[in-house]
Design a protein around this motif. Structure first.
Motif, PDB file in Angstrom:
ATOM      1  N   UNK A  49       2.482  -5.133   7.265  1.00 41.87           N
ATOM      2  CA  UNK A  49       2.476  -5.246   5.801  1.00 41.87           C
ATOM      3  C   UNK A  49       2.528  -6.710   5.368  1.00 41.87           C
ATOM      4  N   UNK A  50       3.367  -7.522   6.013  1.00 41.34           N
ATOM      5  CA  UNK A  50       3.459  -8.923   5.630  1.00 41.34           C
ATOM      6  C   UNK A  50       2.209  -9.700   6.039  1.00 41.34           C
ATOM      7  N   UNK A  81       0.834  -1.212   0.000  1.00 39.13           N
ATOM      8  CA  UNK A  81       0.000   0.000   0.000  1.00 39.13           C
ATOM      9  C   UNK A  81       0.864   1.255   0.000  1.00 39.13           C
ATOM     10  N   UNK A  82       0.343   2.292  -0.599  1.00 36.47           N
ATOM     11  CA  UNK A  82       1.042   3.574  -0.667  1.00 36.47           C
ATOM     12  C   UNK A  82       0.540   4.460   0.461  1.00 36.47           C
ATOM     13  N   UNK A  83       1.390   4.647   1.456  1.00 36.31           N
ATOM     14  CA  UNK A  83       1.060   5.522   2.587  1.00 36.31           C
ATOM     15  C   UNK A  83       1.950   6.758   2.514  1.00 36.31           C
ATOM     16  N   UNK A  84       1.339   7.921   2.398  1.00 36.99           N
ATOM     17  CA  UNK A  84       2.103   9.160   2.289  1.00 36.99           C
ATOM     18  C   UNK A  84       2.476   9.661   3.680  1.00 36.99           C
ATOM     19  N   UNK A  85       3.782   9.737   3.986  1.00 39.51           N
ATOM     20  CA  UNK A  85       4.180  10.206   5.314  1.00 39.51           C
ATOM     21  C   UNK A  85       4.044  11.719   5.415  1.00 39.51           C
ATOM     22  N   UNK A 117       9.519   9.607   6.569  1.00 41.48           N
ATOM     23  CA  UNK A 117       9.387   8.486   5.642  1.00 41.48           C
ATOM     24  C   UNK A 117      10.158   7.259   6.118  1.00 41.48           C
ATOM     25  N   UNK A 118      11.193   7.447   6.937  1.00 40.02           N
ATOM     26  CA  UNK A 118      11.974   6.314   7.418  1.00 40.02           C
ATOM     27  C   UNK A 118      11.195   5.451   8.401  1.00 40.02           C
ATOM     28  N   UNK A 119      10.143   6.010   8.983  1.00 37.22           N
ATOM     29  CA  UNK A 119       9.337   5.230   9.912  1.00 37.22           C
ATOM     30  C   UNK A 119       8.784   3.983   9.226  1.00 37.22           C
TER      31      UNK A 119
END
Length: 444
Positions: free
Chosen positions: A287-288, A29-33, A274-276
């Motif tokens: 995610x897995x 999924x694309x999550x925008x930080x 974004x590193x989170x």
């Protein structure tokens, strides 16, 4: 009748066309930080390289964390779950390949083929049997994909448990130091108030102060005396909680420097938002888990279609059960096809169930990501504001200490009443306790 070559040729064709895999392929999924945090921070260090508890420079804390990582029961449970997931992957993956069993039988009697026979019949056979369900629709490949993602989720689950454990050990350790300091403050306050009570009692005997001053001094002494067992109880319970985290029976815990002398890390290596998504194991675990659940849709879709099974047997058989010699070799090759035609949409509902579970897993992942951003931002805000609070309360503590000293001087010289002394003593005691609590919160 088909020849043996034709049978094997048909098998090869089936295998060649067994690359069809139903169900959606997993796409992260694309999550925008967020663009930034509320506070200015330095660039982060890789989570794999950062043992952040070492930044506190307390060897006792380091030993406690090491012990907990080795002995904590939650960590052991997480490791066992990963081993279970690894075994489950092997168990599931085995369905993609042929299974070779041994099959044999013997019979003697007058009942054969569903009917009575006038003669006594004998037969016996034994041989290996090959069973193989062709993964034509990708059912087993999707199941293996799901099991592999579950294994990866369990591996990140271990890291999630470990990091949570280290945080619990560190915060409980600093809570323990806080209670040690509160016990010390209470004892020092009791000692001071015992001395004040002695002086007031002498003055009351001489008739220079009223009895209410004596009663007020007695009350303040008992307030300090009451605080000691209260914080000793909190201290013991905190030691017990830390012992369980260490995988031990409840016991006293060795501590290092007191809370007042502990040093804070000079910088907070939080990293850019974004590193989170790449550094936090709970995000990777979610995610897995989503990946594993997505693959279950393909399994459910494949179950709506016919399953193609191949069987083969090769062995020996005899019609004389007492004869140790075989009548000769036997073999057979067969296939079967079984699939649902009308099941009141049960197979369709199975697909819908897995699709809804996948949607739930997606929401769970998105919630985990949002929670991760919130926790990092909350912690950075807490650190920045608690630092300012700590500086303010240290100034208040200095003022409260001086005010208490001056009020006692003024009372000794008869300039003010004992109420002023009582007020400054209460203020000093409360500020000392509040200062200890704020420092503990800052370390946590």
């Amino acid at each position: 009748m088909w020849s043996t070559g034709a049978v094997f040729g048909a098998l090869l064709v089936l295998v060649a066309f067994s690359g069809c895999t139903l169900g959606p392929d997993f796409v992260p999924p694309d999550m925008t930080p967020p663009a930034s945090y509320r506070t200015d921070i330095m660039p982060g260090t890789s989570a794999d390289d950062l043992q952040w508890w070492e930044l506190f420079d307390d060897p006792v804390l380091y030993d406690l964390v090491t012990t907990a990582l080795e002995n904590n029961k939650d960590v052991k449970i997480a490791v066992s779950r990963m081993a279970e997931a690894r075994a489950a992957l092997g168990f599931t993956r085995a369905d993609q390949f042929p299974a070779l069993d041994i099959q044999g039988g013997a019979q003697r009697g007058t009942f054969q083929g569903g009917a009575r026979s006038e003669d006594t019949n004998y037969y016996a056979y034994i041989g290996p049997v090959l069973n193989w369900e062709i993964d034509f629709w990708g059912k087993f490949r999707r199941a293996t994909e799901s099991a592999r993602a579950d294994l990866l989720a369990s591996e990140y689950g271990i890291r999630t448990v470990q990091l949570a454990l280290v945080a619990d050990v560190a915060s409980t350790y600093y809570q323990l130091l806080d209670f040690y300091q509160r016990v010390g403050i209470s004892k020092a306050t009791l000692k001071s108030r015992l001395e004040s009570l002695r002086i007031v009692a002498l003055r009351f005997e001489w008739g220079t102060v009223p009895e209410i001053d004596l009663n007020q001094a007695q009350i303040q002494k008992e307030i300090a005396a009451e605080a000691i067992p209260f914080y000793e109880r909190q201290l013991a319970q905190t030691e017990n909680a830390l012992s369980v985290l260490l995988g031990r029976n409840p016991e006293a815990i060795l501590t290092g420097e007191n809370l007042k002398n502990q040093s804070l890390p000079p910088e907070i290596p939080a990293g850019i938002p974004s590193e989170v998504l790449t550094r936090r194991p709970d995000v990777a675990q979610a995610m897995f888990l989503l990946h594993a659940q997505t693959a279950q849709i393909g399994v459910a879709q494949a179950l709506r279609l016919p399953a193609i099974n191949l069987t083969g047997l090769a062995g020996v058989a005899t019609s004389e059960i007492s004869n140790i010699e075989s009548d000769g070799g036997v073999w057979s090759v067969g296939g079967s096809l079984l699939g649902p035609i009308f099941d009141y949409n049960k197979s369709l509902r199975r697909v819908e169930i897995e699709e809804e579970r996948t949607q739930q897993a997606l929401y769970g992942y998105e919630k985990t990501v949002l929670t991760a951003f919130r926790e990092v931002d909350d912690a950075l805000v807490e650190i920045e504001t608690l630092k300012r609070q700590t500086l303010a309360i240290q100034r208040r503590l200095k003022a409260a200490t001086n005010a208490n000293f001056l009020s006692k001087e003024r009372y000794d010289k008869g300039v003010t009443s004992y109420l002023e002394v009582l007020d400054t003593e209460r203020t000093l005691f409360n500020v000392e306790l509040e200062n200890s609590d704020l420092r503990q919160q800052l370390y946590t």
